[in-house]
Enzyme design. Structure first.
Site, short mmCIF file in Angstrom:
data_model
loop_
_atom_site.label_atom_id
_atom_site.label_comp_id
_atom_site.label_asym_id
_atom_site.label_seq_id
_atom_site.Cartn_x
_atom_site.Cartn_y
_atom_site.Cartn_z
N ASP A 78 0.84 -1.20 0.00
CA ASP A 78 0.00 0.00 0.00
C ASP A 78 0.88 1.25 0.00
O ASP A 78 2.01 1.22 0.51
CB ASP A 78 -0.88 0.04 1.25
N GLN A 79 0.36 2.34 -0.53
CA GLN A 79 1.11 3.60 -0.57
C GLN A 79 1.59 4.01 0.82
O GLN A 79 2.70 4.53 0.98
CB GLN A 79 0.22 4.70 -1.16
#
Length: 204
Positions: A52-53
């Site tokens: 995930d970012q």
């Protein structure tokens, strides 16, 4: 500059900073990502899995399509060992446990995921307490995703009533960053067959 833990002709293991996408986003402004930065130096670098970012840590890339297929197969067959470290809100009572809740994308609120016992895909997370901070009311945990669903660790910890620190998407209080880090990655080298293992200390 992306820090590399390992590189050879078949693969590279990169350290993803929090806040940077693993792969390009949908919009043209969102083209800066780990794989684009790697491809500037190693044009044959290809994505094998994603973080995930908001997550930092170890990210594996293949060099070329054949290596990508071989490494992706290891992920699909669950032959890759992954461990994450996180700090969650509140004090977990038990010392270890697992969360077995099926997940599906929450379409009106995507990229948020939600638990759905009828349509969700199976998702299993094992967790273990590393340390408790009674003063801060936080718990440091080791997380092992047995499956690899999107946002799995984040939603599973939130479902216990202990969202990951900083993860406002899952109702945590705001913090400088989401306290989730991919700290260990183990897999088989697709050419030599050697067992490779990498570790990265959590930066929080």
């Amino acid at each position: 500059m992306i820090h590399l833990h390992y590189i050879d002709d078949a693969l590279l293991v990169a350290e993803k900073p929090a806040g940077l996408l693993s792969v390009p986003g949908r919009s043209e402004e969102n083209q800066d990502c780990v794989v684009a930065r790697l491809q500037a130096l190693y044009p044959d670098a290809l994505t094998v899995h994603r973080l995930d970012q908001v997550t930092s840590g170890l990210l594996l890339h293949a060099r070329g399509k054949a290596m990508q297929a071989a490494l992706s197969m290891q992920f699909e067959q669950r032959q890759v060992s992954k461990r994450y470290e996180a700090v969650v809100q509140g004090l977990l009572e038990a010392d270890a446990g697992e969360v077995d809740l099926p997940l599906i994308v929450d379409w009106p609120n995507r990229p948020k995921q939600m638990v759905d016992h009828e349509r969700g895909k199976p998702a299993l997370t094992r967790w273990q307490v590393l340390a408790r901070d009674a003063q801060a009311q936080r718990t440091r945990v080791a997380l092992e995703p047995v499956t690899g669903r999107s946002h799995q660790l984040r939603l599973h910890m939130a479902s216990l009533g202990h969202p990951i620190v900083g993860d406002v998407l899952y109702d945590a209080a705001p913090a400088q960053r989401v306290h989730l880090h991919a700290c260990a990655l183990g897999f088989t080298h697709p050419v030599t067959g050697a067992a490779l293992a990498f570790e990265s200390a959590a930066p929080f």
